[in-house]
Motif scaffolding. Structure first.
Motif, mmCIF file in Angstrom:
data_model
loop_
_atom_site.group_PDB
_atom_site.id
_atom_site.type_symbol
_atom_site.label_atom_id
_atom_site.label_comp_id
_atom_site.label_asym_id
_atom_site.label_seq_id
_atom_site.Cartn_x
_atom_site.Cartn_y
_atom_site.Cartn_z
ATOM 1 N N LEU A 1 0.977 -0.967 -0.476
ATOM 2 C CA LEU A 1 0.121 0.448 0.392
ATOM 3 C C LEU A 1 1.051 1.259 0.231
ATOM 4 C CD1 LEU A 1 -2.770 -1.154 2.709
ATOM 5 C CD2 LEU A 1 -2.524 -1.268 0.185
ATOM 6 N N GLU A 2 -0.033 1.863 -0.602
ATOM 7 C CA GLU A 2 1.383 3.764 -0.198
ATOM 8 C C GLU A 2 -0.539 4.221 0.268
ATOM 9 O OE1 GLU A 2 3.137 5.024 -4.336
ATOM 10 O OE2 GLU A 2 1.598 3.604 -5.365
ATOM 11 N N GLU A 3 0.942 5.281 1.449
ATOM 12 C CA GLU A 3 0.164 6.705 2.325
ATOM 13 C C GLU A 3 0.798 8.208 2.176
ATOM 14 O OE1 GLU A 3 0.091 5.319 5.899
ATOM 15 O OE2 GLU A 3 1.782 3.913 5.257
ATOM 16 N N VAL A 4 -0.235 8.805 2.744
ATOM 17 C CA VAL A 4 0.172 9.774 2.296
ATOM 18 C C VAL A 4 -0.875 10.224 4.181
ATOM 19 C CG1 VAL A 4 -1.189 10.985 1.198
ATOM 20 C CG2 VAL A 4 0.291 12.435 1.271
ATOM 21 N N GLU A 5 0.776 11.096 4.904
ATOM 22 C CA GLU A 5 -0.312 12.238 5.859
ATOM 23 C C GLU A 5 -1.665 13.371 5.335
ATOM 24 O OE1 GLU A 5 1.193 11.072 10.055
ATOM 25 O OE2 GLU A 5 1.806 13.773 9.874
ATOM 26 N N LEU A 6 -1.965 13.602 6.024
ATOM 27 C CA LEU A 6 -3.113 14.840 5.270
ATOM 28 C C LEU A 6 -2.760 16.113 6.690
ATOM 29 C CD1 LEU A 6 -6.054 13.126 4.162
ATOM 30 C CD2 LEU A 6 -4.634 14.135 2.387
ATOM 31 N N ALA A 7 -2.544 15.275 7.677
ATOM 32 C CA ALA A 7 -2.995 16.175 8.702
ATOM 33 C C ALA A 7 -2.759 15.445 9.621
ATOM 34 C CB ALA A 7 -3.927 17.633 9.128
ATOM 35 N N ARG A 8 -1.991 15.749 11.343
ATOM 36 C CA ARG A 8 -2.100 15.433 12.487
ATOM 37 C C ARG A 8 -3.181 16.260 14.038
ATOM 38 N NH1 ARG A 8 2.011 11.462 13.116
ATOM 39 N NH2 ARG A 8 1.298 11.869 15.335
ATOM 40 N N GLU A 9 -3.671 15.568 14.195
ATOM 41 C CA GLU A 9 -5.125 15.945 15.194
ATOM 42 C C GLU A 9 -4.890 14.847 16.664
ATOM 43 O OE1 GLU A 9 -9.898 14.857 15.827
ATOM 44 O OE2 GLU A 9 -8.833 13.769 13.992
ATOM 45 N N PRO A 10 -4.793 15.981 17.714
ATOM 46 C CA PRO A 10 -4.550 16.661 18.544
ATOM 47 C C PRO A 10 -5.429 15.377 19.506
ATOM 48 C CG PRO A 10 -4.737 18.084 18.405
ATOM 49 C CD PRO A 10 -5.505 17.849 17.129
ATOM 50 N N LEU A 11 -4.703 14.680 20.064
ATOM 51 C CA LEU A 11 -5.739 13.833 21.400
ATOM 52 C C LEU A 11 -5.837 14.206 23.123
ATOM 53 C CD1 LEU A 11 -2.709 10.733 20.599
ATOM 54 C CD2 LEU A 11 -4.837 10.128 19.982
ATOM 55 N N VAL A 12 -7.083 13.902 22.813
ATOM 56 C CA VAL A 12 -7.905 14.240 24.650
ATOM 57 C C VAL A 12 -7.548 13.031 25.001
ATOM 58 C CG1 VAL A 12 -8.771 15.721 23.427
ATOM 59 C CG2 VAL A 12 -9.943 13.789 23.448
ATOM 60 N N CYS A 13 -7.528 13.469 26.598
ATOM 61 C CA CYS A 13 -7.255 12.455 27.761
ATOM 62 C C CYS A 13 -8.848 12.054 28.187
ATOM 63 C CB CYS A 13 -6.874 13.612 29.200
ATOM 64 S SG CYS A 13 -5.904 11.814 30.032
ATOM 65 N N VAL A 14 -9.595 10.591 28.090
ATOM 66 C CA VAL A 14 -10.896 10.213 28.976
ATOM 67 C C VAL A 14 -10.324 10.579 30.175
ATOM 68 C CG1 VAL A 14 -13.065 8.973 27.986
ATOM 69 C CG2 VAL A 14 -10.758 9.369 26.022
ATOM 70 N N LEU A 15 -11.098 11.179 31.037
ATOM 71 C CA LEU A 15 -11.051 10.574 32.022
ATOM 72 C C LEU A 15 -12.526 9.716 33.354
ATOM 73 C CD1 LEU A 15 -8.991 13.784 33.198
ATOM 74 C CD2 LEU A 15 -7.991 10.996 33.323
ATOM 75 N N PRO A 16 -12.536 9.518 34.136
ATOM 76 C CA PRO A 16 -14.019 9.161 35.169
ATOM 77 C C PRO A 16 -14.054 10.803 35.131
ATOM 78 C CG PRO A 16 -12.188 7.754 35.403
ATOM 79 C CD PRO A 16 -11.677 8.476 34.354
ATOM 80 N N LYS A 17 -15.590 10.976 35.623
ATOM 81 C CA LYS A 17 -15.866 12.383 35.978
ATOM 82 C C LYS A 17 -14.897 12.690 37.389
ATOM 83 C CE LYS A 17 -19.487 15.221 35.627
ATOM 84 N NZ LYS A 17 -21.482 15.782 35.522
ATOM 85 N N SER A 18 -14.898 11.643 38.190
ATOM 86 C CA SER A 18 -14.620 11.553 39.807
ATOM 87 C C SER A 18 -13.192 11.366 39.751
ATOM 88 C CB SER A 18 -15.503 10.705 40.731
ATOM 89 O OG SER A 18 -14.915 9.607 39.952
ATOM 90 N N HIS A 19 -12.572 11.551 38.575
ATOM 91 C CA HIS A 19 -10.835 10.960 38.810
ATOM 92 C C HIS A 19 -10.372 12.509 39.078
ATOM 93 C CE1 HIS A 19 -6.932 9.600 37.715
ATOM 94 N NE2 HIS A 19 -6.990 9.214 37.246
ATOM 95 N N ARG A 20 -9.407 12.642 40.259
ATOM 96 C CA ARG A 20 -8.528 14.234 40.361
ATOM 97 C C ARG A 20 -7.865 14.427 38.661
ATOM 98 N NH1 ARG A 20 -2.902 12.816 39.937
ATOM 99 N NH2 ARG A 20 -2.389 11.043 39.090
ATOM 100 N N LEU A 21 -7.615 13.783 38.134
ATOM 101 C CA LEU A 21 -7.144 15.141 36.961
ATOM 102 C C LEU A 21 -7.991 15.313 36.087
ATOM 103 C CD1 LEU A 21 -4.482 12.536 35.019
ATOM 104 C CD2 LEU A 21 -4.089 14.053 37.181
#
Length: 296
Positions: A155-175
């Motif tokens: 296969l051939e591929e091209v990277e079009l862009a990069r997207e930020p990752l976000v952190c998923v947390l339990p609502k009660s988590h300290r973070l």
């Protein structure tokens, strides 16, 4: 019967004058007369009555005029459609989106392609990067949005862009009380994530962006899709990471999203196709994708 003979006949029939027909066709008058006679000989009927006052259509000529116009118009349409297909402006294109890329940049590219090439029949489906790679290899689809890198020699591929990752947390988590998460904050936290087999290159890329040289936790709870991942986090199974665009659409009671402090970890948005593919419509889609990504 040649199309040019029909064309000459139609022009003469419309002008009812050989000299004017020759001028309109930009050829010598004797050539026009000769070609029309050849058509009459081939059909075995007289199409035109010639006299000093000009030219008139015979009953056979009147019938042929309507049919000849329709034939020439159809031939012109066929030629236009063939040229459009050869230029990648017509035909069928099978494109797959990843489950994490139904909208955002991928959606903008699909919408732009449909607007620019309305005569291309665009067939869309959704799946995982690993499945798309297998479908591309066996020719079941033409293009796929993927999470690169694929690292696949077929296969051939091209990277079009990069997207930020976000952190998923339990609502009660300290973070969850923090507005921004530092990457060192997540060290040692239990992780819920997708299986590496779904996209090995993206899996390694994403977790390396978060954990760096320290590497991810040794034990990771795996879930088959993002909906299940977020639900597991909401239930307190651990933390996770998903793409920013996906987080805007995927909500679950008990889970919250937090951006990372700069520099944010990111994941690639790519487009892949089978190596050696020679379809003009694939070239058009790839060119437009790069153009839209450049403006995004």
């Amino acid at each position: 019967m040649e199309l040019r003979h029909l064309h000459y006949f139609v022009v003469v029939a419309e002008e009812l004058h050989f000299r004017r027909a020759a001028e309109r066709l930009h050829i010598a008058q004797p050539s026009v007369s000769q070609q029309v006679r050849r058509l009459e000989d081939e059909l075995g009927v007289k199409l035109l009555e010639r006299n000093r006052r000009g030219v008139t259509l015979t009953p056979a000529g009147t019938v042929l005029l309507d049919e000849a116009r329709a034939t020439l118009a159809q031939a012109a349409r066929a030629a236009d459609r063939a040229r459009a297909a050869g230029a990648g402006e017509r035909g069928r294109l099978r494109v797959n989106l990843t489950r994490s890329l139904p909208g955002g940049l991928a959606g903008a590219i699909v919408d732009a392609f449909r607007e620019r090439y309305p005569e291309v029949q665009l067939e869309l489906d959704v799946g995982q990067t690993s499945i798309h790679a297998e479908q591309l290899r066996r020719g079941a689809i033409d293009l796929a949005f993927v999470r690169p890198p694929l690292q696949d020699p077929e296969l051939e591929e091209v990277e079009l862009a990069r997207e930020p990752l976000v952190c998923v947390l339990p609502k009660s988590h300290r973070l969850a009380r923090q507005s921004l998460i530092r990457r060192e904050d997540v060290a040692g936290e239990p992780l819920v994530f997708f299986r590496r087999q779904h996209g090995p290159g993206a899996w390694d890329d994403m977790l390396a962006g978060v954990y760096g040289e320290a590497g991810p936790p040794e034990h990771i709870r795996t879930e088959p899709e993002e909906e299940r991942i977020v639900s597991a986090v909401a239930g307190g199974a651990g933390i996770s990471f998903i793409m920013l665009e996906r987080s805007r659409r995927l909500k679950a009671p008990g889970a919250v999203y937090r951006r990372f402090a700069p520099p944010e970890p990111t994941v690639g948005i790519g487009l892949a196709w089978r190596r050696g593919t020679a379809l003009p419509v694939v070239d058009r889609f790839r060119e437009l994708a790069l153009d839209v990504a450049g403006r995004a």
